[in-house]
Design an enzyme around this catalytic site. Structure first.
Site, PDB file in Angstrom:
ATOM      1  N   THR A 515     111.749  79.236  71.323  1.00 53.07           N
ATOM      2  CA  THR A 515     112.916  78.398  71.407  1.00 53.07           C
ATOM      3  C   THR A 515     113.998  79.236  72.349  1.00 53.07           C
ATOM      4  O   THR A 515     114.945  79.625  72.039  1.00 53.07           O
ATOM      5  CB  THR A 515     113.785  78.335  69.919  1.00 53.07           C
ATOM      6  OG1 THR A 515     112.538  77.964  69.005  1.00 53.07           O
ATOM      7  CG2 THR A 515     114.972  77.579  69.691  1.00 53.07           C
ATOM      8  N   HIS A 516     113.531  79.235  73.692  1.00 54.91           N
ATOM      9  CA  HIS A 516     113.970  79.737  74.571  1.00 54.91           C
ATOM     10  C   HIS A 516     114.715  78.880  75.741  1.00 54.91           C
ATOM     11  O   HIS A 516     114.214  79.045  76.952  1.00 54.91           O
ATOM     12  CB  HIS A 516     113.062  80.862  75.391  1.00 54.91           C
ATOM     13  CG  HIS A 516     112.508  81.917  74.414  1.00 54.91           C
ATOM     14  ND1 HIS A 516     111.478  82.836  74.972  1.00 54.91           N
ATOM     15  CD2 HIS A 516     112.928  82.269  73.045  1.00 54.91           C
ATOM     16  CE1 HIS A 516     111.192  83.501  73.789  1.00 54.91           C
ATOM     17  NE2 HIS A 516     112.163  83.486  72.784  1.00 54.91           N
ATOM     18  N   ASN A 517     115.300  77.961  75.107  1.00 55.36           N
ATOM     19  CA  ASN A 517     115.846  76.776  76.095  1.00 55.36           C
ATOM     20  C   ASN A 517     117.136  77.486  76.945  1.00 55.36           C
ATOM     21  O   ASN A 517     117.935  78.008  76.085  1.00 55.36           O
ATOM     22  CB  ASN A 517     116.282  75.760  75.219  1.00 55.36           C
ATOM     23  CG  ASN A 517     115.161  75.337  74.362  1.00 55.36           C
ATOM     24  OD1 ASN A 517     114.998  76.255  73.241  1.00 55.36           O
ATOM     25  ND2 ASN A 517     114.485  74.144  74.601  1.00 55.36           N
TER      26      ASN A 517
END
Ligand SMILES: Cc1cc2nc3c(=O)[nH]c(=O)nc-3n(C[C@H](O)[C@H](O)[C@H](O)COP(=O)(O)OP(=O)(O)OC[C@H]3O[C@@H](n4cnc5c(N)ncnc54)[C@H](O)[C@@H]3O)c2cc1C
Ligand code: SF4
Length: 589
Positions: A515-517
């Site tokens: 979840t590294h957007n």
């Protein structure tokens, strides 16, 4: 129609994850009246403490502590010629929900970007011939220097009780750490996590091949730690259920364990859960905000007046709230006018799984951040220009969990039934991974906007994502695959499987990546091509600040939260030292 108005506060914070919690304590300490509005539920640490079992099915498969797609879906497409479709089930990423946000159940790898990552455009202009890179690439420098941001990374390290091995102390390279890290003003607060068999085999092999491995920097603390706010953490007991689980032991740095216990005791701070903010309300001149509107648990519309608005609701939600509120001009990929939505970037991962008949890795006795990595393949540290791409990866062997569901088995093992059971008996605990986690550049055609077709349960348009892999990232993956397979060969496994992108791969939203957007409301030096200035302050509406991954102009190979923490602390300092004395734009452009 708004039917309730709350009392006015100095600061309203939208979303109580890492960014929101840091802002809350820093601004409350200044004596301001601060109120946080959090869409999800309360999540007190005692809910997860012993003797409650860590239930893999509930937390890691059924996503117990994440927002449901029903409440926060996006629509997704590869390019502007397609009609985007909504996500029905989380795959590639899983946004958090509730007090603590994703910081409650993250893995806790707290690694900094390099100095080159901070000044990537300058590096690209110097190292690459004109025209060598994709003409649609839109990378940028972060609008601050290493010297300006490092003290804030240092403070966040101390907030989290960062555990690891120092690589560069004030310009002096230290044994056992990352020789490519930027100079630190202080050593890591705590020593590294214990090694496991996989990480020591990986590190020894990588070292023999000329790389520079070091222990994963960890926010799973290795010793008792009291942080600068006075919060206390206990040593991690390697429980094996870390990533996607809240910590049962007060050992993983989270907003709860490092900040919220302290700020909740301050009389000038309060917060509401079940408060879903649907817009920022602007004054008629559209230059300042007067507060925010949210839907409360009884489905009433509530107006919360405030002098300062902090949007800290995670990258996607921050961008969407700006679009829904008319803060800044929406980005248009054809004309390249507008700023809200531009420079969306994600990342890719890949790995080789190595099976050994004669080794047992005890994967169940592990912390989220257990492992070793090396940074040799990051921009400026290898011949990216000669290979025809820009970017890099952390190459690592981590062992975040030994949870049984989804255990990798050798190729050819049945995925169910008797064959699978036999495979589990023979191979559980006998595999290790060598993995990559890559950077991702920003491109003209990769962006976020409001979907014209799909709406959420409150009638507001969903966020639409237009994104796919480009050759730059795919070439990087192929190069990294070669390195991983060379390491794997040296380790001489009995069997192996691999999982990398090919040169013709499309982005697959169904498989978890991380979840590294980032991007979508980026920081920069000019309102023409950025949404925020260096303090995450909106260029257009000066009392709105938007700290989060949204502010990154592209994705570097390190995990994002060290820099998210630092830019939030940098912004809080600017609000305290400058904005409160003289409200208005903090940067003239
Ligand atoms: C499983 C997992 C593992 C991870 N591991 C790592 C890691 O090892 N290292 C690393 O660097 N990063 C990791 N990350 C990423 C890291 O968790 C995020 O970078 C970080 O939490 C972002 O902080 P944030 O405050 O911007 O957003 P969040 O932590 O997402 O907090 C945002 C909050 O805002 C709330 N919110 C959203 N919309 C609204 C609204 N409209 N109104 C009110 N509230 C709203 C959400 O419910 C949430 O609580 C991981 C993430 C996940 C999911
Ligand atoms: S591995 Fe350590 S930090 Fe992670 S959840 Fe378990 S005890 Fe907490």
């Amino acid at each position: 129609m708004t039917n309730i108005t709350n009392d006015e506060v100095d600061v309203v914070i939208v979303g109580l994850g890492w960014a929101g919690s840091i802002m809350a304590i820093e601004l409350a300490k200044e004596g301001l009246k601060v109120r946080a509005l959090e869409r999800g539920p309360e999540r007190p640490p005692e809910d997860f403490a012993y003797p409650k079992p860590a239930d893999q099915y509930a937390y890691a498969i059924r996503n117990k502590v994440f927002v449901t797609p029903r409440d926060a879906a996006l629509t997704v497409r590869y390019n502007t010629g397609e009609t985007a479709l909504p996500t029905r089930k989380w795959g590639a990423f899983v946004p958090g929900n509730g007090v603590g946000g994703s910081g409650l159940h993250w893995t806790g790898v707290l690694i900094r970007p390099t100095q080159t990552d901070i000044k990537l455009k300058t590096y690209a202009d110097q190292a690459y011939k004109r025209g060598a890179l994709d003409p649609d690439m839109r990378i940028k420098d972060f609008p601050f220097t290493w010297e300006e941001i490092e003290p804030h990374m240092d403070k966040f390290d101390k907030i989290c009780g960062l555990s690891g091995t120092t690589g560069n102390l004030g310009g002096q390279i230290q044994p056992g750490g990352d020789p490519f890290e930027g100079p630190r003003s202080n050593p890591y607060p705590l020593p590294a996590l214990h090694d496991t068999l996989n990480s020591s085999l990986f590190a020894a092999t990588a070292r023999k091949m000329g790389y520079h491995p070091f222990p994963n920097p960890s926010a799973n603390v290795t010793q008792a730690w009291t942080n600068p706010y006075g919060a206390q953490l206990a040593p991690c007991n390697y429980c094996g259920f870390c990533s996607k689980y809240p910590c049962l032991n007060y050992s993983k740095a989270s907003p709860q364990t490092t900040i919220l216990d302290v700020v909740k005791r301050m009389p000038n701070f309060d917060y509401k859960t079940g408060a879903n903010v649907i817009r920022v309300d602007l004054h008629a001149d559209k230059k300042t905000a007067k507060g925010v509107t949210y839907i409360d648990e009884q489905q009433r519309e509530v107006f919360q007046p405030a002098k300062i608005v902090i949007l800290s609701s995670f990258q996607f939600a921050n961008v969407r709230l700006m679009l829904l509120s008319g803060i800044g001009e929406p980005y248009n990929p054809i004309t390249e006018r507008g700023v809200i939505g531009r420079n969306y970037a994600f990342l890719s991962v890949g790995d080789a799984t190595l099976f050994f008949k004669d080794k047992h890795f005890n994967p169940f006795a592990t912390a989220g951040a257990t492992g070793e990595m090396f940074n040799d393949i990051s921009p400026g540290n290898f011949d990216g220009p000669g290979l025809g791409f820009i970017g890099g990866a952390k190459i690592h062997s981590s062992q975040a969990s030994g949870a049984p569901i989804g255990t990798a088995l050798p190729p050819g093992t049945p995925a169910w039934g008797k064959g699978w059971k036999e495979g589990m008996v023979d191979w559980y605990g006998r595999a290790m991974k060598v993995s990559i986690s890559t950077s991702c550049m920003a491109y003209r055609g990769h962006y976020l906007d409001l979907d014209p077709n799909y709406k959420d349960p409150w009638g507001q348009p969903l966020l639409r994502m237009t994104f796919d892999w480009r050759q730059n990232e795919l070439k990087l993956q192929r190069h990294l695959r070669g390195i991983v397979l060379d390491i794997a060969k040296e380790l001489k496994p009995d069997a192996m499987s691999e999982n990398f992108l090919g040169l013709d791969s499309h982005w697959d939203i169904t498989k978890y990546v991380s979840t590294h957007n980032v991007g979508g409301a980026i920081m920069g030096t000019s309102p023409r091509d950025s949404a925020l200035n260096r303090y995450t302050q909106s260029w257009d509406v000066h009392n709105v600040f938007v700290p989060g991954g949204n502010a990154f102009p592209q994705n570097f190979q390190a995990n994002p939260t060290a820099l998210i923490g630092a830019i939030t602390l940098f912004a809080a300092e600017a609000i305290k030292q400058q904005y409160l004395k003289n409200p208005g734009p903090l940067v003239q452009a």
